[in-house]
Enzyme design. Sequence first.
Site, PDB file in Angstrom:
ATOM      1  N   HIS A  39      59.826  57.904  15.571  1.00  0.00           N
ATOM      2  CA  HIS A  39      60.837  57.543  15.603  1.00  0.00           C
ATOM      3  C   HIS A  39      61.591  58.493  15.804  1.00  0.00           C
ATOM      4  O   HIS A  39      60.330  59.954  16.035  1.00  0.00           O
ATOM      5  CB  HIS A  39      61.160  57.895  13.816  1.00  0.00           C
ATOM      6  CG  HIS A  39      62.407  57.095  13.237  1.00  0.00           C
ATOM      7  ND1 HIS A  39      63.581  58.428  13.404  1.00  0.00           N
ATOM      8  CD2 HIS A  39      62.788  56.145  12.261  1.00  0.00           C
ATOM      9  CE1 HIS A  39      64.574  58.264  13.111  1.00  0.00           C
ATOM     10  NE2 HIS A  39      64.538  56.549  12.929  1.00  0.00           N
TER      11      HIS A  39
ATOM     12  N   ASP B 247      60.923  49.609  10.191  1.00  0.00           N
ATOM     13  CA  ASP B 247      61.227  48.361  10.882  1.00  0.00           C
ATOM     14  C   ASP B 247      60.343  47.154  11.208  1.00  0.00           C
ATOM     15  O   ASP B 247      60.099  45.960  11.167  1.00  0.00           O
ATOM     16  CB  ASP B 247      61.399  48.037  11.953  1.00  0.00           C
ATOM     17  CG  ASP B 247      63.124  48.789  12.735  1.00  0.00           C
ATOM     18  OD1 ASP B 247      64.025  48.494  11.618  1.00  0.00           O
ATOM     19  OD2 ASP B 247      63.819  50.114  13.334  1.00  0.00           O
TER      20      ASP B 247
HETATM   21  N1  CMC Z   1      54.891  53.405  21.742  1.00  0.00           N
HETATM   22  C1  CMC Z   1      53.981  53.793  22.682  1.00  0.00           C
HETATM   23  N2  CMC Z   1      55.099  55.374  22.598  1.00  0.00           N
HETATM   24  C2  CMC Z   1      56.178  55.364  22.943  1.00  0.00           C
HETATM   25  C3  CMC Z   1      56.410  54.885  21.179  1.00  0.00           C
HETATM   26  C4  CMC Z   1      56.084  53.699  20.967  1.00  0.00           C
HETATM   27  N3  CMC Z   1      56.674  53.313  20.215  1.00  0.00           N
HETATM   28  N4  CMC Z   1      57.550  55.828  20.890  1.00  0.00           N
HETATM   29  C5  CMC Z   1      57.778  56.963  21.173  1.00  0.00           C
HETATM   30  N5  CMC Z   1      56.561  57.117  22.574  1.00  0.00           N
HETATM   31  C6  CMC Z   1      55.892  57.856  23.572  1.00  0.00           C
HETATM   32  C7  CMC Z   1      56.828  58.212  24.917  1.00  0.00           C
HETATM   33  O1  CMC Z   1      56.009  57.000  25.969  1.00  0.00           O
HETATM   34  C8  CMC Z   1      56.393  59.174  24.701  1.00  0.00           C
HETATM   35  O2  CMC Z   1      55.357  59.748  25.643  1.00  0.00           O
HETATM   36  P1  CMC Z   1      55.354  60.484  26.268  1.00  0.00           P
HETATM   37  O3  CMC Z   1      55.557  61.778  25.908  1.00  0.00           O
HETATM   38  O4  CMC Z   1      53.948  60.726  27.415  1.00  0.00           O
HETATM   39  O5  CMC Z   1      56.406  61.052  27.959  1.00  0.00           O
HETATM   40  C9  CMC Z   1      56.992  59.960  23.360  1.00  0.00           C
HETATM   41  O6  CMC Z   1      56.052  59.036  22.835  1.00  0.00           O
HETATM   42  C10 CMC Z   1      57.757  60.735  22.686  1.00  0.00           C
HETATM   43  O7  CMC Z   1      58.664  59.178  23.035  1.00  0.00           O
HETATM   44  P2  CMC Z   1      60.034  59.650  23.143  1.00  0.00           P
HETATM   45  O8  CMC Z   1      60.960  58.214  23.950  1.00  0.00           O
HETATM   46  O9  CMC Z   1      60.811  60.983  23.746  1.00  0.00           O
HETATM   47  O10 CMC Z   1      61.042  59.929  21.602  1.00  0.00           O
HETATM   48  P3  CMC Z   1      61.893  59.492  21.436  1.00  0.00           P
HETATM   49  O11 CMC Z   1      62.370  60.270  19.832  1.00  0.00           O
HETATM   50  O12 CMC Z   1      63.417  59.676  21.968  1.00  0.00           O
HETATM   51  O13 CMC Z   1      62.541  58.062  20.951  1.00  0.00           O
HETATM   52  C11 CMC Z   1      62.393  55.838  19.473  1.00  0.00           C
HETATM   53  C12 CMC Z   1      62.831  57.048  19.584  1.00  0.00           C
HETATM   54  C13 CMC Z   1      62.149  55.500  18.621  1.00  0.00           C
HETATM   55  C14 CMC Z   1      63.367  55.471  20.711  1.00  0.00           C
HETATM   56  C15 CMC Z   1      60.635  55.646  20.007  1.00  0.00           C
HETATM   57  O14 CMC Z   1      59.840  55.831  18.899  1.00  0.00           O
HETATM   58  C16 CMC Z   1      60.682  53.807  20.030  1.00  0.00           C
HETATM   59  O15 CMC Z   1      61.381  53.144  21.436  1.00  0.00           O
HETATM   60  N6  CMC Z   1      60.024  53.114  19.371  1.00  0.00           N
HETATM   61  C17 CMC Z   1      59.876  51.416  19.597  1.00  0.00           C
HETATM   62  C18 CMC Z   1      61.027  51.768  18.714  1.00  0.00           C
HETATM   63  C19 CMC Z   1      60.941  50.894  17.661  1.00  0.00           C
HETATM   64  O16 CMC Z   1      60.551  50.938  16.652  1.00  0.00           O
HETATM   65  N7  CMC Z   1      62.392  52.294  17.157  1.00  0.00           N
HETATM   66  C20 CMC Z   1      63.370  52.047  15.589  1.00  0.00           C
HETATM   67  C21 CMC Z   1      63.094  53.349  15.265  1.00  0.00           C
HETATM   68  S1  CMC Z   1      63.866  53.428  13.724  1.00  0.00           S
HETATM   69  C22 CMC Z   1      64.746  52.404  13.173  1.00  0.00           C
HETATM   70  C23 CMC Z   1      66.383  53.141  13.168  1.00  0.00           C
HETATM   71  O17 CMC Z   1      66.680  54.296  12.891  1.00  0.00           O
HETATM   72  O18 CMC Z   1      66.763  52.410  14.006  1.00  0.00           O
END
Ligand code: CMC
Length: 438
Positions: free
Chosen positions: A315, A373
């Site tokens: 998240h 989710d």
């Molecule tokens: N699986 C594997 N690796 C992950 C995941 C995941 N679900 N989420 C983040 N990472 C890794 C990412 O690759 C990155 O690694 P590195 O630092 O080595 O590059 C690190 O963790 C940080 O990720 P980020 O993309 O910079 O984090 P963010 O804050 O931009 O993204 C997120 C948050 C929710 C978009 C992401 O965790 C994700 O894509 N999760 C899967 C989709 C999901 O479940 N979304 C629902 C969110 S809750 C409902 C809502 O509020 O809408």
Amino acid sequence: MMTKDKSARATGDTAKLEIDGQSYDLPIYKGAVGPRVIDVSKLYAQSGHFTFDPGFTSTASCDSDITYIDGDKGELLYRGYGIEQLAANGSFLETAYLLLNGELPSSKEFDEFSNAITNHTMVHEQMQYFVRGFRRDAHPMAIMVGMVGAMSAFYHDSTDINDAHQRMVASRRMIAKIPTIAAMAYKYSIGQPVVYPRNDLGYAENFLNMCFAVPAEEYHVNPVIARAMDKIFILHADHEQNASTSTVRLAGSSGANPFACIAAGIACLWGPAHGGANEAALNMLQEIGTVDRIPEYVAKAKDKNDPFRLMGFGHRVYKNYDPRATVMQQACHEVLQELGIKDDPMLDVAMELEKIALNDEYFVEKKLYPNIDFYSGITLKALGFPSTMFTVLFALARTTGWVAQWNEMVQDPEQRIGRPRQLYSGAAPRDYVNLAKR
Ligand code: CMC
């Protein structure tokens, strides 16, 4: 609707920023709780510099009284009340009143509000013809975007955003009619006749009835399931300045009508990184299929060269457990128990995946916990909804939060049209060359 006291936020402190030997004092504000905030709104006028913050990871876009999240503590408050307490003791309509008005209702206020919502659940009959214009296999989220946007055409007597009464009518219309529209989108997508709303049923109960009843036979909503649905709505009702809420605010900042703004929010919510994640999480569990294939998918998620992510994990704000996930996990077990679902292979995959991810160094180090989710997909499937409906249910519940945030924005004296700037990296000025010479 409440108006806020802005003077309370001033701390008298300033942050100093030095650029090319010139110093700038930037006011520091303090919210009721949470980190302090540096006001950079005059920085460009004073220094000719913009700030750069793609994804708004360090930027507060507004001053809001509605919802508070402490991502490190794993805390979510609606108007100061913890989500766990609201989900355990409150109802969705009480929560909606709270989000809109700032306080929990007295019983008189609650009666007035719930009567108003309950008595406006029907939609204009012509909307039936409108929905039939969609392709037979349309995704229900596509229908939602279209139908909610079209409400501005069906209810144009409540589109004047400068009229407080019209704002109130539009807000209540949206909360009252969104379950009817969501159920219409569902019924249309499965080729069943629309079931009209029933005002003798509660909010969640009526929605379940519109989704699962058919004219050919009696249908009774299981009260345990109705309560679980209501809880799911409470958990999704608002979530501070996330992508879809910011979209609603940005659309609304131009003076667009509330129905158009909520339609914009629904469009944003559809994406798999946001509300679409519950559908994506369930599809992923189905794709994994059996417990023995989990290591393969965990390895893919950890591989930097593979774009695959474990859907339902991680998240942007919660770097501790998502507090909604705790309540959702409990609701999930209640539903499965009530429905007697024990031997579901997908559930086995989900439970094992959760265990592995919670203990895997990669996920632990990056604080990637299961989010709401992850559990909502499993629960909604058990309730009988196809995965294409999951984000629709999220949109239904979040409409209340969007409406509250939109109202707050419209009444905010500091509100101006949202207009971010950019770091331009394209071509420098150059002369046009005639087609024949290129
Ligand atoms: N699986 C594997 N690796 C992950 C995941 C995941 N679900 N989420 C983040 N990472 C890794 C990412 O690759 C990155 O690694 P590195 O630092 O080595 O590059 C690190 O963790 C940080 O990720 P980020 O993309 O910079 O984090 P963010 O804050 O931009 O993204 C997120 C948050 C929710 C978009 C992401 O965790 C994700 O894509 N999760 C899967 C989709 C999901 O479940 N979304 C629902 C969110 S809750 C409902 C809502 O509020 O809408």
